[in-house]
Design a protein around this motif. Sequence first.
Motif, short mmCIF file in Angstrom:
data_model
loop_
_atom_site.label_atom_id
_atom_site.label_comp_id
_atom_site.label_asym_id
_atom_site.label_seq_id
_atom_site.Cartn_x
_atom_site.Cartn_y
_atom_site.Cartn_z
N THR A 93 -14.32 -6.69 15.95
CA THR A 93 -14.10 -6.90 14.82
C THR A 93 -14.28 -8.52 14.58
N ALA A 94 -14.82 -9.21 13.40
CA ALA A 94 -14.57 -10.47 13.27
C ALA A 94 -13.99 -10.54 11.97
N HIS A 95 -13.19 -11.54 12.16
CA HIS A 95 -12.01 -11.72 10.89
C HIS A 95 -12.66 -13.25 10.51
N ILE A 96 -13.25 -13.44 9.35
CA ILE A 96 -13.72 -14.52 8.75
C ILE A 96 -13.36 -14.95 7.49
N VAL A 97 -13.11 -16.52 7.33
CA VAL A 97 -12.89 -16.82 5.96
C VAL A 97 -13.94 -17.76 5.61
N VAL A 98 -14.51 -17.56 4.40
CA VAL A 98 -15.62 -18.20 3.90
C VAL A 98 -15.06 -19.18 2.59
N ASP A 99 -15.21 -20.60 2.61
CA ASP A 99 -14.85 -21.26 1.66
C ASP A 99 -16.11 -21.59 0.72
N ASP A 100 -15.66 -22.27 -0.47
CA ASP A 100 -16.83 -22.37 -1.77
C ASP A 100 -17.92 -23.22 -1.52
N ILE A 211 -32.35 -26.92 19.49
CA ILE A 211 -30.77 -27.18 18.82
C ILE A 211 -30.82 -26.96 17.43
N THR A 212 -30.14 -26.16 16.63
CA THR A 212 -30.16 -26.04 15.15
C THR A 212 -29.29 -27.06 14.79
N LEU A 213 -29.54 -27.76 13.78
CA LEU A 213 -28.68 -29.00 13.00
C LEU A 213 -28.27 -28.65 11.58
N GLY A 214 -28.13 -27.16 11.39
CA GLY A 214 -27.70 -27.14 9.88
C GLY A 214 -28.50 -27.43 8.85
N VAL A 235 -31.27 -26.19 0.06
CA VAL A 235 -30.66 -25.21 -0.83
C VAL A 235 -29.31 -25.16 -0.85
N THR A 236 -28.62 -24.46 -2.07
CA THR A 236 -26.99 -24.47 -2.22
C THR A 236 -26.99 -23.15 -1.37
N ALA A 237 -25.77 -23.50 -0.24
CA ALA A 237 -25.38 -22.44 0.44
C ALA A 237 -24.06 -21.73 -0.27
N VAL A 238 -23.95 -20.35 0.15
CA VAL A 238 -23.01 -19.42 -0.36
C VAL A 238 -22.05 -18.99 0.74
N ASP A 239 -22.83 -18.61 1.56
CA ASP A 239 -22.31 -18.18 2.92
C ASP A 239 -23.12 -18.47 4.09
N ALA A 273 -32.55 -20.40 5.48
CA ALA A 273 -32.20 -20.87 4.11
C ALA A 273 -31.93 -19.63 3.35
N LEU A 274 -32.89 -18.78 3.36
CA LEU A 274 -32.65 -17.57 2.34
C LEU A 274 -31.44 -16.86 2.78
N SER A 275 -30.90 -16.64 3.88
CA SER A 275 -30.04 -16.00 4.22
C SER A 275 -28.62 -16.76 3.61
#
Length: 302
Positions: A93-100, A211-214, A235-239, A273-275
């Motif tokens: 399991t992965a317990h994840i908190v995602v903010d706005d 190296i990924t740079l976000g 893009v505007t990130a949701v998650d 970016a789509l994800s």
Amino acid sequence: MTSIVVLGSTNMDLVAYVARAPARGETVTGREFRTVPGGKGANQAVAAARAGAEVSMIGAVGTDDFGVRLRAALDGAGVDTDLLRTAEGPSGTAHIVVDDEGGNAIVVIPGANGAVTALTHGDEALIGNADALLLQLELPLSVVTEGARTARRLGVRTILTPAPAKPLPPELVAATDLLVPNEHEAAALTGVTDPYAAAEALLRVVPEVVITLGARGSLYASREAPPVTVSAPRVTAVDTTAAGDTFVGALAVALGEGRPVPGALAWASVAAALSVQRPGASTSMPYRSEIDMETNSRMDAL
């Protein structure tokens, strides 16, 4: 069609969506909770399958309901699960908190993933027939290392995501063809925060690094050519939970199809970016038609 084997984890993601993550000792009220099939291995498998590869998964699920759902999710994505084990006890399991802002914090409990301690003859045969083996660090390091060494012996390209970040056994590094850390993992491995300097340090032990740079894109470096940087779509990130795994899965497909590195990085960046514009991990990953359409529309706009 590119053939990819993933040796990695399967987890059920237990995701809480909040305005902001709680500080230590603090309680906050969330707005939504979801259970989403995930795990870095399963995520990369789904991403690669949706991006157009023939994908097989080596790992383990538990005997609980999560295990049934995790296997079904992989099957539904077109991933071959014939060699996905079922281990007595709970699934990972992965317990994840995602903010706005789309940021996340994650606690992983391995569960059945910890039961994958060695390869079988069937696993080795599957790897030997693949174009690439994708690896991460959510299984015991001993079997990750065994997988990399097996792929190297059989002439199969190894692509390692060093996450969650931890010291890498020299035997694993020596059998890695392409290392794909994010900038924080690269800093943890090298002790330097500048991505270019980190890439230079990593090239002393592996032949290729991405190296990924976000939101800033990605950096490719090899021993044979100057570094290459590719920007990410704005893009505007949701998650952002699955961004890295989506990138790696799509990149493996693009490289397996023989695309030049800049084009492969750009295509994988579009997939990531789509994800991030959708909630969840595996559920957010785009299909090949979506990646191609978005890539083409961006090229037309230039």
